[in-house]
Enzyme design. Structure first.
Site, PDB file in Angstrom:
ATOM      1  N   HIS A 142       0.827  -1.205   0.000  1.00  0.00           N
ATOM      2  CA  HIS A 142       0.000   0.000   0.000  1.00  0.00           C
ATOM      3  C   HIS A 142       0.860   1.253   0.000  1.00  0.00           C
ATOM      4  CE1 HIS A 142       0.842   0.830   4.256  1.00  0.00           C
ATOM      5  NE2 HIS A 142       0.676  -0.477   4.461  1.00  0.00           N
ATOM      6  N   CYS A 189       3.181  -4.845   6.589  1.00  0.00           N
ATOM      7  CA  CYS A 189       2.927  -4.541   5.178  1.00  0.00           C
ATOM      8  C   CYS A 189       4.156  -3.964   4.485  1.00  0.00           C
ATOM      9  CB  CYS A 189       1.785  -3.534   5.067  1.00  0.00           C
ATOM     10  SG  CYS A 189       0.203  -4.168   5.653  1.00  0.00           S
TER      11      CYS A 189
END
Length: 189
Positions: free
Chosen positions: A149, A165
């Site tokens: 992301h 992440c």
């Protein structure tokens, strides 16, 4: 005879200073070549063949050591390298093979129970927007709660700063979002 000028003097001096570098570059050893595979940002070059049997519909390789994300198109004609943020600790890092199962512009964020345990002040959920840690775009992997992301906090890129992440600059995740189809294969190393 060439006249002595400041320009000629500087040109000659630069040539002499560059000579050892040129000679050294022409006689690289295997060890030198291995060292040269790392650029000044410490990105390690990767070959997709070292990690995958084929390129599939697209291929992503997240290298947590060099903090880089490598992208290859299905036919291999397009290769791109992106600086990333990576998990803060090895315990938060999941490694292995996965794939992109969903894509979202303007993702909302729901902290995991472990994140809320570490920081009880985190919200239950957060809508898309400037304060959202997922940035402007997200690629969801088939591992629950693991994403590639964007981030609004650009200080995180190039650091161990995520809770698991892989983060990219917002403009880079927007570019990648347009390139990567659902089903793209992913490996985290």
């Amino acid at each position: 005879m060439t006249p002595f000028t400041r320009r000629n003097f500087l040109t000659a001096t630069a040539s002499l200073l560059a000579s050892p570098t040129i000679l050294r570059a022409q006689s690289l050893t295997a060890e030198d070549e291995a060292t040269a595979r790392h650029n000044i940002s410490s990105f390690a070059m990767q070959n997709w063949q070292d990690h995958f049997d084929s390129l599939g519909v697209a291929t992503l390789l997240a290298d947590t050591t060099s903090r880089a994300l490598h992208y290859w198109s299905a036919d291999g004609s397009d290769y791109r390298l992106y600086p990333t943020s990576v998990p803060m600790t090895d315990e938060l890092t999941k490694r292995g093979y996965t794939k992109v199962v969903r894509k979202k512009v303007g993702p909302s964020w729901t902290p995991t129970p472990n994140m809320r345990e570490r920081d009880p002040s985190l919200p239950i959920t957060m809508a898309a927007g400037p304060g959202n840690p997922l940035g402007t775009h997200a690629l969801y992997l088939d591992w629950p709660a693991y994403l590639i992301h964007g981030t609004h906090d650009t200080r995180k890129i190039g650091r161990r700063s995520s809770s698991g992440c892989i983060g990219l600059y917002n403009e880079k995740i927007a570019e990648l979002y347009d390139l990567v189809p659902i089903g793209a294969q992913v490996r985290l190393i």
